[in-house]
Design a protein around this motif. Structure first.
Motif, PDB file in Angstrom:
ATOM      1  N   THR A 114       0.803  -1.223   0.000  1.00 45.72           N
ATOM      2  CA  THR A 114       0.000   0.000   0.000  1.00 45.72           C
ATOM      3  C   THR A 114       0.836   1.273   0.000  1.00 45.72           C
ATOM      4  OG1 THR A 114      -0.117   0.081   2.416  1.00 45.72           O
ATOM      5  CG2 THR A 114      -1.855  -1.144   1.252  1.00 45.72           C
ATOM      6  N   GLU A 115       2.112   1.156   0.297  1.00 47.55           N
ATOM      7  CA  GLU A 115       3.015   2.309   0.420  1.00 47.55           C
ATOM      8  C   GLU A 115       2.506   3.315   1.452  1.00 47.55           C
ATOM      9  OE1 GLU A 115       3.961   3.977  -3.373  1.00 47.55           O
ATOM     10  OE2 GLU A 115       4.547   2.042  -4.190  1.00 47.55           O
ATOM     11  N   PHE A 116       1.827   2.834   2.481  1.00 46.08           N
ATOM     12  CA  PHE A 116       1.307   3.668   3.555  1.00 46.08           C
ATOM     13  C   PHE A 116       2.261   3.568   4.734  1.00 46.08           C
ATOM     14  CE2 PHE A 116      -1.869   4.365   7.065  1.00 46.08           C
ATOM     15  CZ  PHE A 116      -2.083   5.707   6.791  1.00 46.08           C
ATOM     16  N   GLN A 117       3.101   4.575   4.902  1.00 46.91           N
ATOM     17  CA  GLN A 117       4.188   4.557   5.874  1.00 46.91           C
ATOM     18  C   GLN A 117       3.758   4.282   7.318  1.00 46.91           C
ATOM     19  OE1 GLN A 117       7.414   4.620   5.183  1.00 46.91           O
ATOM     20  NE2 GLN A 117       8.017   4.556   7.310  1.00 46.91           N
ATOM     21  N   PRO A 118       2.646   4.843   7.820  1.00 48.86           N
ATOM     22  CA  PRO A 118       2.292   4.598   9.228  1.00 48.86           C
ATOM     23  C   PRO A 118       2.027   3.134   9.588  1.00 48.86           C
ATOM     24  CG  PRO A 118       1.163   6.541   8.450  1.00 48.86           C
ATOM     25  CD  PRO A 118       1.810   5.918   7.248  1.00 48.86           C
ATOM     26  N   LEU A 119       1.896   2.253   8.618  1.00 54.18           N
ATOM     27  CA  LEU A 119       1.694   0.838   8.944  1.00 54.18           C
ATOM     28  C   LEU A 119       2.889   0.261   9.695  1.00 54.18           C
ATOM     29  CD1 LEU A 119      -0.076  -0.650   5.809  1.00 54.18           C
ATOM     30  CD2 LEU A 119      -1.014  -0.314   8.095  1.00 54.18           C
ATOM     31  N   LEU A 120       4.071   0.821   9.514  1.00 52.82           N
ATOM     32  CA  LEU A 120       5.237   0.331  10.254  1.00 52.82           C
ATOM     33  C   LEU A 120       5.068   0.525  11.751  1.00 52.82           C
ATOM     34  CD1 LEU A 120       8.380   1.259   8.140  1.00 52.82           C
ATOM     35  CD2 LEU A 120       7.376  -0.971   8.538  1.00 52.82           C
ATOM     36  N   TRP A 121       4.321   1.541  12.147  1.00 53.07           N
ATOM     37  CA  TRP A 121       4.122   1.781  13.585  1.00 53.07           C
ATOM     38  C   TRP A 121       3.161   0.768  14.192  1.00 53.07           C
ATOM     39  CZ3 TRP A 121       7.844   4.295  15.524  1.00 53.07           C
ATOM     40  CH2 TRP A 121       8.480   5.277  14.785  1.00 53.07           C
ATOM     41  N   LEU A 122       2.428   0.056  13.357  1.00 54.45           N
ATOM     42  CA  LEU A 122       1.520  -0.980  13.846  1.00 54.45           C
ATOM     43  C   LEU A 122       2.162  -2.366  13.857  1.00 54.45           C
ATOM     44  CD1 LEU A 122      -1.768   0.134  12.072  1.00 54.45           C
ATOM     45  CD2 LEU A 122      -1.071   0.540  14.441  1.00 54.45           C
TER      46      LEU A 122
END
Length: 149
Positions: A121-129
């Protein structure tokens, strides 16, 4: 005198988990919470340590590449390991005898799922999850066939 009181309170506190054995389904929420917190701590520690190791002796633009690689790999691996250790330790302290191998496999699977979703998805905040996902996978794995001691 204070040291003796501290040691006594630690022994009583730690043994309380063994004396008040929880059913596996009652231990899921504490395992998930502690696993998530331990995942964040492990992710930060892993990022710092691996970045320091990879940047040692690097010069120029190599420092930037080593920093990015060390941060991503250290955070991912440390988050998965921290979450798995947190879940297994909490379950053990609560008197639950779970599956340690599936706990670590579930933690790695949860971390891998978040990395895969991040790439797709190239959605960076997913790394924080990543740590909560790793803790959820580790909790599921630990409680497969779990029983009270």
């Amino acid at each position: 005198m204070r040291r003796g009181l501290l040691v006594l309170s630690m022994v009583v506190g730690l043994s309380g988990g063994f004396l008040l054995a929880a059913a596996p389904e009652e231990a899921v929420l504490p395992e998930l919470v502690v696993g998530t917190l331990a995942g964040y701590a492990g992710g930060l520690a892993g990022a710092f340590v691996l970045t320091a190791v990879l940047t040692a002796g690097a010069e120029g633009w190599g420092v930037l590449g080593a920093t990015i690689l060390g941060t991503v790999l250290g955070y991912t691996g440390g988050g998965a390991l921290g979450a798995s250790f947190g879940v297994a330790t909490t379950g053990s302290l609560l008197g639950v005898e779970g599956n340690i191998g599936l706990c670590f496999l579930g933690g790695a699977g949860g971390a891998g799922l978040m990395i895969g979703l991040r790439v797709a998805t190239e959605f960076q905040p997913l790394l924080w999850l990543l740590p909560p996902a790793a803790a959820a996978g580790a909790t599921a794995g630990f409680n497969m066939g779990a029983r009270t001691r």
